[in-house]
Enzyme design. Structure first.
Site, PDB file in Angstrom:
ATOM      1  N   GLU A 228      46.627  64.046  38.106  1.00 41.06           N
ATOM      2  CA  GLU A 228      46.010  64.880  39.152  1.00 41.06           C
ATOM      3  C   GLU A 228      45.299  66.004  38.425  1.00 41.06           C
ATOM      4  OE1 GLU A 228      46.055  64.210  42.274  1.00 41.06           O
ATOM      5  OE2 GLU A 228      47.803  62.957  42.643  1.00 41.06           O
ATOM      6  N   CYS A 262      43.266  73.368  42.922  1.00 43.79           N
ATOM      7  CA  CYS A 262      42.434  72.244  42.469  1.00 43.79           C
ATOM      8  C   CYS A 262      41.497  71.829  43.584  1.00 43.79           C
ATOM      9  CB  CYS A 262      43.304  71.089  42.022  1.00 43.79           C
ATOM     10  SG  CYS A 262      44.543  70.643  43.217  1.00 43.79           S
TER      11      CYS A 262
HETATM   12  P1  NAP Z   1      46.669  72.820  31.841  1.00 43.92           P
HETATM   13  O1  NAP Z   1      46.369  73.810  30.790  1.00 43.92           O
HETATM   14  O2  NAP Z   1      46.214  71.434  31.650  1.00 43.92           O
HETATM   15  O3  NAP Z   1      48.255  72.858  32.056  1.00 43.92           O
HETATM   16  C1  NAP Z   1      48.909  71.972  32.898  1.00 43.92           C
HETATM   17  C2  NAP Z   1      50.168  71.476  32.227  1.00 43.92           C
HETATM   18  O4  NAP Z   1      49.793  70.643  31.130  1.00 43.92           O
HETATM   19  C3  NAP Z   1      51.022  72.595  31.640  1.00 43.92           C
HETATM   20  O5  NAP Z   1      52.366  72.271  31.781  1.00 43.92           O
HETATM   21  C4  NAP Z   1      50.599  72.587  30.179  1.00 43.92           C
HETATM   22  O6  NAP Z   1      51.571  73.109  29.309  1.00 43.92           O
HETATM   23  C5  NAP Z   1      50.419  71.116  29.944  1.00 43.92           C
HETATM   24  N1  NAP Z   1      49.584  70.789  28.796  1.00 43.92           N
HETATM   25  C6  NAP Z   1      48.605  71.530  28.220  1.00 43.92           C
HETATM   26  N2  NAP Z   1      48.071  70.872  27.167  1.00 43.92           N
HETATM   27  C7  NAP Z   1      48.736  69.688  27.075  1.00 43.92           C
HETATM   28  C8  NAP Z   1      48.658  68.578  26.202  1.00 43.92           C
HETATM   29  N3  NAP Z   1      47.792  68.526  25.203  1.00 43.92           N
HETATM   30  N4  NAP Z   1      49.497  67.533  26.405  1.00 43.92           N
HETATM   31  C9  NAP Z   1      50.391  67.559  27.423  1.00 43.92           C
HETATM   32  N5  NAP Z   1      50.521  68.587  28.261  1.00 43.92           N
HETATM   33  C10 NAP Z   1      49.700  69.643  28.118  1.00 43.92           C
HETATM   34  O7  NAP Z   1      46.085  73.230  33.248  1.00 43.92           O
HETATM   35  P2  NAP Z   1      46.222  74.625  33.949  1.00 43.92           P
HETATM   36  O8  NAP Z   1      45.200  75.526  33.399  1.00 43.92           O
HETATM   37  O9  NAP Z   1      47.617  75.084  33.923  1.00 43.92           O
HETATM   38  O10 NAP Z   1      45.905  74.217  35.472  1.00 43.92           O
HETATM   39  C11 NAP Z   1      44.637  74.275  35.991  1.00 43.92           C
HETATM   40  C12 NAP Z   1      44.029  72.903  36.113  1.00 43.92           C
HETATM   41  O11 NAP Z   1      44.888  72.031  36.853  1.00 43.92           O
HETATM   42  C13 NAP Z   1      42.756  72.968  36.913  1.00 43.92           C
HETATM   43  O12 NAP Z   1      41.785  72.127  36.355  1.00 43.92           O
HETATM   44  C14 NAP Z   1      43.176  72.454  38.282  1.00 43.92           C
HETATM   45  O13 NAP Z   1      42.125  71.968  39.058  1.00 43.92           O
HETATM   46  C15 NAP Z   1      44.167  71.414  37.912  1.00 43.92           C
HETATM   47  N6  NAP Z   1      45.042  71.091  39.045  1.00 43.92           N
HETATM   48  C16 NAP Z   1      44.927  69.878  39.634  1.00 43.92           C
HETATM   49  C17 NAP Z   1      45.705  69.551  40.755  1.00 43.92           C
HETATM   50  C18 NAP Z   1      45.587  68.216  41.428  1.00 43.92           C
HETATM   51  O14 NAP Z   1      46.467  67.874  42.201  1.00 43.92           O
HETATM   52  N7  NAP Z   1      44.561  67.441  41.187  1.00 43.92           N
HETATM   53  C19 NAP Z   1      46.598  70.499  41.245  1.00 43.92           C
HETATM   54  C20 NAP Z   1      46.683  71.738  40.606  1.00 43.92           C
HETATM   55  C21 NAP Z   1      45.905  72.020  39.499  1.00 43.92           C
HETATM   56  P3  NAP Z   1      51.423  74.589  28.679  1.00 43.92           P
HETATM   57  O15 NAP Z   1      51.452  75.526  29.824  1.00 43.92           O
HETATM   58  O16 NAP Z   1      52.598  74.675  27.796  1.00 43.92           O
HETATM   59  O17 NAP Z   1      50.097  74.611  27.960  1.00 43.92           O
END
Ligand code: NAP
Length: 460
Positions: A228, A262
């Site tokens: 997602e 999102c």
């Molecule tokens: P993010 O940086 O990707 O973080 C999300 C999760 O992924 C965190 O637990 C993060 O851990 C982990 N993560 C980061 N790098 C990783 C890697 N290389 N391998 C595995 N896990 C990793 O995203 P965010 O900035 O927190 O969230 C914002 C994004 O999420 C936006 O693009 C938003 O649109 C999207 N989102 C989508 C939905 C949906 O349902 N489609 C819902 C909500 C949000 P750490 O915190 O330890 O880095």
């Protein structure tokens, strides 16, 4: 990235947490695996009893849990309380409906008889973002616990107190040890963990980069994965929209959760006939928003989740302006401590400008004027993302025809894209694949096992 609570209202560090060692994580994976061997044998009733207990505890502790959300990622306190209610609803809903969704299906093959039975697959890894620290976890965990799977949960590093509180809710509800386990590890270690043979599936909600990293590992190790990811949802305003209500929903669609959903409405596309009226009213409402402390009930827009998020958003705005975008409102950081950004509207966006292509995760709206309905559809589809979309029109049949032509996982008519316990959620294109919630979501991590009964003399 270290695991810590930094209050985005002040940018002050409140509390830090130790990363778990490899050995500690290995022991937790083992406990989850052992828990699975027991949990898969439990009845739906036993699983439902546990989820109802968790939901009840969430409702009892609503204010305390909500304050932790507000402290760690800056959501307005009233919205944080709403998130706890929604999460509890999800736990109750799957406790009550999972058995019906997962019931066996009798097939009518040409010879003999056959049934499809839904059985659990094992230990699952969830990697979740900070923007809805309880809801994101609830929508992955509640259905899967009802399936009979067990959960390892790696939460975003900026919401460790929320992460620990969710695990504590399961402990207080007397969940068996290993059923739900919080992992304090950074993102990269979550990707590496996918290789572990005891883990049978992985679900990530977050950015495209994190999604690609998890999907790569899942591909390499042949594991089921649900993603997602981000979105760039349109909010289309047609000439027959109810303007007063539409403008109210436009504000909610963009500014809910301080602009960090999102499925936030990110691209506002108005047809020429009503574009001036819409933007005048929209701008007037955004310019009056009271920005400040998210704990204060009078505040209408709080900070972004972190200083890094605010720096990134401001940079996206600056790059877009340098590339030719116009600022109709705001455009800058607030002159105070904390991760604040002014309510902002950008216009004159074209292909090649950053804000045309990138997801703006904060209180920045992109405004477009188009000739007619067809031009609105074409612009909506000119995006790498495909999460949600909304269409405002008094003519619902017209809205439905347009919805058919929009290339996203969800289209809402006369409402910004949103979520509830009984509706599926998910996207297409670079917004990810798979679904969460509803009968579709609960069957993502299930072995849909065929059992075929044949007569000994049936043909081969
Ligand atoms: P993010 O940086 O990707 O973080 C999300 C999760 O992924 C965190 O637990 C993060 O851990 C982990 N993560 C980061 N790098 C990783 C890697 N290389 N391998 C595995 N896990 C990793 O995203 P965010 O900035 O927190 O969230 C914002 C994004 O999420 C936006 O693009 C938003 O649109 C999207 N989102 C989508 C939905 C949906 O349902 N489609 C819902 C909500 C949000 P750490 O915190 O330890 O880095």
């Amino acid at each position: 990235m270290s695991i810590q609570t930094v209050n985005p209202n002040t940018n002050k560090t409140v509390k830090s947490f130790e990363e778990m060692t490899e050995k500690a994580v290995d022991a937790k994976v083992e406990k989850s695996q052992i828990a699975f061997t027991h949990w898969k044998e439990t009845s739906y009733q036993q699983r439902a009893d546990l989820l109802h207990k968790v939901a009840r505890l969430m409702r009892i502790k609503k204010l305390e849990l909500a304050k932790t959300i507000t402290l760690e990622m800056g959501k307005l306190l009233a919205q944080a309380e709403g998130e706890i209610d929604l999460s509890a609803d999800i736990f109750d809903y799957y406790a009550d409906h999972a058995e019906a969704f997962l019931g066996s299906k009798i097939l009518n093959p040409e010879h003999g008889s056959a049934i499809i039975k839904n059985s659990p697959i094992g230990v699952l890894l969830g990697v979740m973002p900070w923007n809805f620290p309880y809801y994101q976890v609830a929508r992955f965990v509640a259905p899967n616990i009802m399936v009979g799977n067990t959960i390892l949960l790696k939460h975003a590093s900026i919401v460790p107190q929320c992460a620990a509180a969710i695990e504590a809710l399961f402990e207080e509800a007397k969940a068996p040890e290993g059923l739900y386990t919080n992992l304090f590890i950074p993102g990269k270690r979550a990707s590496a963990l996918v290789a572990d043979k005891r883990i049978k599936g992985v679900s990530l909600t977050g950015s495209e980069a994190a999604g690609a990293s998890i999907a790569m590992e899942a591909g390499k190790h042949l594991k089921k994965v649900v993603l997602e990811l981000g979105g760039n949802d349109v909010f289309i305003i047609l000439e027959d929209a109810n303007m007063e209500k539409t403008v109210e929903w436009a504000v909610v669609g963009r500014m809910n959760n301080n602009g960090q959903c999102c499925v936030a409405s990110k691209r506002f596309i108005a047809v020429e006939a009503i574009a001036d009226e819409f933007i005048k009213k929209f701008k007037a409402k955004l310019s009056k928003m009271k920005v400040g402390d998210p704990m204060d009930p009078a505040t209408e827009l709080g900070p972004l989740s972190s200083e890094a998020a605010a720096v990134h958003l401001e940079d996206q705005v600056k790059r877009s302006v340098n590339q030719g975008a116009k600022v109709l409102l705001g455009g800058k950081r607030l002159n105070r401590d904390g991760a604040f950004m002014e309510p902002t509207i950008l216009s004159d966006l074209k292909p090649g400008i950053a804000a045309y292509h990138e997801e703006l995760f904060g209180p920045v709206a992109s405004f477009y004027v188009v000739k007619d309905e067809q031009a609105a559809i074409d612009l909506a589809n000119d995006s790498d993302f495909g999460l949600g979309a909304s269409i405002f029109t008094e003519d619902v049949e017209r809205g439905k025809k347009i919805a058919d032509q929009i290339d996203t996982g969800m289209v809402f008519i006369n409402h910004p894209t949103w979520t509830q316990a009984d509706l599926p959620f998910g996207g297409t294109k670079r917004s990810g694949f798979g679904r969460e919630l509803s009968e579709l979501g609960i069957k993502e991590f299930v072995n849909k096992k065929l059992i075929r009964i044949s007569g000994l003399n049936d043909p081969f």
